[in-house]
Design an enzyme around this catalytic site. Sequence first.
Site, PDB file in Angstrom:
ATOM      1  N   GLU A  56       0.818  -1.216   0.000  1.00 30.41           N
ATOM      2  CA  GLU A  56       0.000   0.000   0.000  1.00 30.41           C
ATOM      3  C   GLU A  56       0.853   1.269   0.000  1.00 30.41           C
ATOM      4  O   GLU A  56       1.949   1.287   0.560  1.00 30.41           O
ATOM      5  CB  GLU A  56      -0.884   0.013   1.259  1.00 30.41           C
ATOM      6  N   ASP A 227      -8.065  -4.808   8.476  1.00 31.41           N
ATOM      7  CA  ASP A 227      -7.551  -3.608   7.815  1.00 31.41           C
ATOM      8  C   ASP A 227      -7.355  -3.806   6.319  1.00 31.41           C
ATOM      9  O   ASP A 227      -6.579  -3.091   5.692  1.00 31.41           O
ATOM     10  CB  ASP A 227      -6.250  -3.160   8.477  1.00 31.41           C
TER      11      ASP A 227
END
Lengths: 350, 350
Positions: A56, A227
């Site tokens: 990410e 998450d």
Amino acid sequence: MTQFVGVKDMARWIARDGLDRVIRLIAAGIEEDLAAWEKFEKVPRMAAHSDIGVIELMPISDDELYAFKYVNGHPDNPLRGIQTIAAFGALADVATGHPVFLAEMTLLTAVRTAAMSTVAAKRLARPESRVMAMIGAGSQAEFQAIGMREILGINELRVYDVDPYGVAKLVNNLEPLGFHITTCSRVDEAVTGADIVTTCTADKQHAVALMDSHVAAGMHINAIGGDCPGKTELDPRILERARVFVEFEEQTRIEGEIQMMPADFPVTELWRVVTDRADGRVRNRDITVFDSVGFALADLSALRVCWQATAGTNLQTDIDLIADPRDPKDLFSLIMHPVEAGEDVAERLA
Amino acid sequence: MTQFVGVKDMARWIARDGLDRVIRLIAAGIEEDLAAWEKFEKVPRMAAHSDIGVIELMPISDDELYAFKYVNGHPDNPLRGIQTIAAFGALADVATGHPVFLAEMTLLTAVRTAAMSTVAAKRLARPESRVMAMIGAGSQAEFQAIGMREILGINELRVYDVDPYGVAKLVNNLEPLGFHITTCSRVDEAVTGADIVTTCTADKQHAVALMDSHVAAGMHINAIGGDCPGKTELDPRILERARVFVEFEEQTRIEGEIQMMPADFPVTELWRVVTDRADGRVRNRDITVFDSVGFALADLSALRVCWQATAGTNLQTDIDLIADPRDPKDLFSLIMHPVEAGEDVAERLA
């Protein structure tokens, strides 16, 4: 020159100032930035998923600073003997676009996640909370425990992990620091009587680390491990009974526990509680959930605090990231006259 | 350990191997990656705009490598004596998510942009092209010229810039390398008789560096500087007469010259030409435009080539980015026992 703090120097900084005080410092930085929430340009992070993990990029900026973090999540990494996550990030000056600070963020992410958890728990847990159940005793567990003790006075831990080694490691690390720790062989044993439940597991799937029957009135649930799309930890019935708080709704709808809920499931962004625009905990019996996925704002706060706290010390080193020819339009000159180049390039090209 | 190549070492690498040969190497890497276009996970870059510039993150990945670049664009930076752009980036192993290579990319971006321009021009310019007009003589100009000479045999340049100093700098840099250069005081003077026109200006606005009347049949236009929403260089009537080629349509619709055109304005992605799925130049009289905004794929190619070409040499140095405790679940141990920490942390926290 851009300044750099690597892993060893990050560890030295945290050791020098104390993890408890560093968490307090970063929590204060996060609260300051949450209070200025509306001035930040915010986007959900960009994720590249593979079968076994995710990578990410998490950018955020205001008028002065731009920050981003690179971070992966690969739950099987420990089986290969390496960290589940490796992270690093940078701060840049918005006025010039040039990076001013680069840092490792594997340690710093663990610290800022603990700091963020305390910012939420301070407003969402019952003030008399003293006992925390920890479901998951991986890399982040000690950071969470020390943060909760520093900010909320939690000194009693009840710990469960599918991996008994993780529990032993946590006991070994935290008992010498004065924590009272009960090791538990089942989740229900850990959560019974707990004021706060921290779930922090790493499986990349819809797991149920916490069942509805585990959750009693008055609990605050600090849910850290859900998450990613497809990665959750809570029984969705818990969410139906609870008041749910998030960092940044747009991102949490994709990644958090609430990905299991309808798109209009009500949530409150934490900055609204910090700025008194929304209630945190109202009644003693409320069940509160901080559906924490990790948001770029806390990374910006942590990088800024680290940058300032280590400025002018040997914890920072120069890193050669800025091309700076005498004439800014003559980038080419750097190649024609490189430092210590072993060859007369001009001659060879001619 | 992650390997690092900073600005000085990047300059030393390019000087060691020669800019011409490095461009050829990276162009080959780009062609290889364009041929494998469909295996990459591609997204338009993420941009954070301010009044005076932009900061971008450009990620891309396939099954093996993840790459991203940080890059800004601040056209007024040279007035402050600093580079318009500062860039750096990293490669990571998709299997572990850990970064394996970090590098400055201000120089490397100039090199890869030149390489990308040659990949396009090789297929879009007339084979007998010998004369290139250059509109804009900033940081990237020399890289473009050397690339076009190396791959296409362009040895004659006609150069125009609003800033006469930029032109003088380019002449000073390139004449010793054997280029025939005509300095021009107007755009039309530069482009008349040119086979290829490279536009590379930095204004963050809709400028018209090239007017429709400047463009003759058979020209190839290598349009580099229109690379942001609100930042274009070409008279839109040129696009109407031309066949337009792009790197990644989804991104170029937002950022490129074609942001001025309707959403269904026809364009061809360059990878389709490289893989013979679409025609490049068909007729001698065609006007071709490479609407180049800069795409992450070329950065991945450039990082990979640089990583491999500098491996095992002193051009790479270790950078302390990976937290690596003996036990991967015991991240906390790094803080309790930091290298050279000046304090007994366990004692203080107890």
